[in-house]
Scaffold this active site. Structure first.
Site, PDB file in Angstrom:
ATOM      1  N   ARG A  73      -5.218  -3.199  10.551  1.00 38.04           N
ATOM      2  CA  ARG A  73      -5.670  -4.588  10.396  1.00 38.04           C
ATOM      3  C   ARG A  73      -5.399  -5.408  11.651  1.00 38.04           C
ATOM      4  O   ARG A  73      -6.294  -6.053  12.198  1.00 38.04           O
ATOM      5  CB  ARG A  73      -4.971  -5.226   9.192  1.00 38.04           C
ATOM      6  CG  ARG A  73      -5.268  -6.696   8.987  1.00 38.04           C
ATOM      7  CD  ARG A  73      -4.473  -7.247   7.810  1.00 38.04           C
ATOM      8  NE  ARG A  73      -4.890  -6.625   6.570  1.00 38.04           N
ATOM      9  CZ  ARG A  73      -5.886  -7.089   5.808  1.00 38.04           C
ATOM     10  NH1 ARG A  73      -6.559  -8.168   6.178  1.00 38.04           N
ATOM     11  NH2 ARG A  73      -6.204  -6.485   4.678  1.00 38.04           N
ATOM     12  N   GLY A  88       0.818  -1.204   0.000  1.00 38.53           N
ATOM     13  CA  GLY A  88       0.000   0.000   0.000  1.00 38.53           C
ATOM     14  C   GLY A  88       0.851   1.253   0.000  1.00 38.53           C
ATOM     15  O   GLY A  88       1.916   1.297   0.613  1.00 38.53           O
ATOM     16  N   ARG A  93     -25.632  13.492  18.115  1.00 40.48           N
ATOM     17  CA  ARG A  93     -25.611  12.111  17.641  1.00 40.48           C
ATOM     18  C   ARG A  93     -24.247  11.488  17.929  1.00 40.48           C
ATOM     19  O   ARG A  93     -23.248  12.193  18.138  1.00 40.48           O
ATOM     20  CB  ARG A  93     -25.901  12.036  16.142  1.00 40.48           C
ATOM     21  CG  ARG A  93     -24.870  12.722  15.266  1.00 40.48           C
ATOM     22  CD  ARG A  93     -24.980  12.275  13.802  1.00 40.48           C
ATOM     23  NE  ARG A  93     -26.238  12.646  13.197  1.00 40.48           N
ATOM     24  CZ  ARG A  93     -26.368  13.554  12.222  1.00 40.48           C
ATOM     25  NH1 ARG A  93     -25.285  14.230  11.801  1.00 40.48           N
ATOM     26  NH2 ARG A  93     -27.539  13.807  11.686  1.00 40.48           N
ATOM     27  N   VAL A 130      -8.122   7.991   2.445  1.00 33.02           N
ATOM     28  CA  VAL A 130      -7.686   9.377   2.673  1.00 33.02           C
ATOM     29  C   VAL A 130      -6.517   9.407   3.650  1.00 33.02           C
ATOM     30  O   VAL A 130      -5.686  10.320   3.623  1.00 33.02           O
ATOM     31  CB  VAL A 130      -8.862  10.241   3.183  1.00 33.02           C
ATOM     32  CG1 VAL A 130      -9.248   9.868   4.611  1.00 33.02           C
ATOM     33  CG2 VAL A 130      -8.516  11.725   3.113  1.00 33.02           C
ATOM     34  N   ASP A 169       0.478   1.744   9.388  1.00 37.47           N
ATOM     35  CA  ASP A 169      -0.007   1.080  10.604  1.00 37.47           C
ATOM     36  C   ASP A 169       1.013   1.095  11.734  1.00 37.47           C
ATOM     37  O   ASP A 169       0.657   0.817  12.885  1.00 37.47           O
ATOM     38  CB  ASP A 169      -0.376  -0.372  10.300  1.00 37.47           C
ATOM     39  CG  ASP A 169      -1.579  -0.494   9.389  1.00 37.47           C
ATOM     40  OD1 ASP A 169      -2.370   0.463   9.337  1.00 37.47           O
ATOM     41  OD2 ASP A 169      -1.727  -1.535   8.729  1.00 37.47           O
ATOM     42  N   GLU A 193       5.465  -5.434   5.722  1.00 43.70           N
ATOM     43  CA  GLU A 193       5.832  -6.804   6.072  1.00 43.70           C
ATOM     44  C   GLU A 193       5.871  -7.733   4.860  1.00 43.70           C
ATOM     45  O   GLU A 193       6.739  -8.607   4.772  1.00 43.70           O
ATOM     46  CB  GLU A 193       4.861  -7.355   7.123  1.00 43.70           C
ATOM     47  CG  GLU A 193       3.404  -7.327   6.693  1.00 43.70           C
ATOM     48  CD  GLU A 193       2.485  -7.963   7.716  1.00 43.70           C
ATOM     49  OE1 GLU A 193       2.836  -9.043   8.226  1.00 43.70           O
ATOM     50  OE2 GLU A 193       1.413  -7.403   7.991  1.00 43.70           O
ATOM     51  N   THR A 234       4.941   1.574   6.477  1.00 40.17           N
ATOM     52  CA  THR A 234       3.554   1.203   6.745  1.00 40.17           C
ATOM     53  C   THR A 234       2.907   2.291   7.582  1.00 40.17           C
ATOM     54  O   THR A 234       3.499   2.739   8.571  1.00 40.17           O
ATOM     55  CB  THR A 234       3.414  -0.148   7.474  1.00 40.17           C
ATOM     56  OG1 THR A 234       2.079  -0.295   7.951  1.00 40.17           O
ATOM     57  CG2 THR A 234       4.365  -0.258   8.651  1.00 40.17           C
TER      58      THR A 234
END
Length: 341
Positions: free
Chosen positions: A171, A10, A162, A272, A127, A103, A125
């Site tokens: 992930r 990615g 709300r 995004v 993440d 990875e 990454t």
């Protein structure tokens, strides 16, 4: 020497900063030639490449994405893939590769090193889940983007009283959710490392409503309710066996609305988080990674990945780089729980 560069997996902000640093130092300090392989490992598989000179990297420091493009190609899923790569490298006179990725990309780099190809890895990454480095570039930008979104969503949530469920990437590791949730003042943060109790989440949400505030719930895409299963966008898998996660935010928003009787909406930030201009921190970290990757190639130190340890850039074995994921520890999550409800 001629060095090949590729970006796999990615995309994320900072990839171009690495490419720029690699090419600038390689040419200006060592006098090397560079070739950029397009679309991840598909480039050295098929010979799809382009020259990389100083003019090609002149104005890419602040650009998101990657000028080399990317893919999730796995050469070990292609018949004769390793031999094809060796032939392409020989045909194009490439002596070494610098592979920038997460990875999966680094796992391929490790196997190619074992098969006799000189590869140096650069961790990438959003993440931030690679265990061998303290931080990866792209993470800071993703957190900044998610935090800005949460800041904006507070005002619309309060205007309509709300609940808003914000689904962010993550992930297996909840670092983006944890950091953006803390920075954005979320009422609840849910991460993959800790399965959540829906009743408890609803209790926190109701407590927030009782205080006349509108709750913001930040949830990582890989988060799971107790006894539940991952929410999938599709059952299809990529070349590395990953399915596309997504839907936990919508599911949770519906549960909150059903159980509280209050209006609840889901906002999925999605890609995004990967796009746009990298933050200053990510530009600097990516640049330092690129410079040190060139040093590793110059030393003939292949089968390694550059990594951040404290404030220093070090080298670790690719086998260590891909050995385990860095997940959110219990004590870090407990810090955030103070602000729930």
């Amino acid at each position: 020497m001629r060095v090949g560069v590729l970006t796999g997996g990615g995309d994320c902000p900072g990839l171009n900063a690495v490419i720029r640093a690699v090419v600038r130092k390689g040419i200006e300090v060592h006098g090397w030639d560079f070739v950029g392989f397009r679309n991840g490992w598909n480039g050295p598989l098929t010979g799809d490449s382009r020259p990389l000179g100083l003019n090609d990297v002149e104005d890419i420091l602040t650009r998101g994405g990657t000028i080399l493009r990317s893919s999730r190609t796995n050469p070990y899923k292609v018949e004769g893939g390793v031999d094809k790569i060796k032939q392409v490298l020989a045909d194009q006179g490439v002596d070494a590769l610098i592979a920038i990725g997460g990875e999966d990309t680094l796992g391929v780099a490790k196997r190619l090193t074992d098969d006799g190809i000189g590869v140096v890895g650069v961790p990438k990454t959003i993440d931030n889940d690679l265990g061998a480095t303290d931080y990866t570039f792209g993470f800071d930008t993703a957190v900044s983007i998610a935090t800005e979104a949460i800041d904006r969503l507070h005002t619309t949530a309060e205007s309509h009283h709300r609940a808003l469920v914000v689904e962010v990437m993550g992930r297996h590791a909840g670092w983006i959710a944890l950091h953006s949730g803390l920075a954005g003042g979320a009422s609840v943060i849910l991460v993959p490392e800790r399965h959540f109790n829906v009743d408890q989440v609803v209790s926190w949400v109701e407590r927030r409503f009782e205080k006349e505030f509108a709750p913001i719930i930040v949830v990582a895409e890989g988060a799971l309710p107790e006894g539940g299963e991952e929410k999938l966008l599709t059952g299809e898998k990529d070349a590395f066996g990953h399915v596309r996660l997504g839907g936990i935010g919508t599911w949770l928003a519906d549960e909150i609305a059903h159980r509280t009787g209050k209006e609840s909406r889901a906002v999925v930030l999605g890609h995004v988080q990967r796009g746009g201009t990298p933050t200053a921190y990510d530009r600097v970290l990516a640049t330092r990674f690129g410079l040190n990757a060139v040093d590793a190639v110059a030393d003939g130190d292949f089968g390694v990945m550059v990594a951040l340890k404290g404030t220093d850039i070090v080298r670790v074995k690719l086998s260590e780089a891909t050995a385990e994921l860095k997940t959110v520890p219990v004590e870090r999550y407990q810090e955030a729980e103070v602000f729930f409800g």
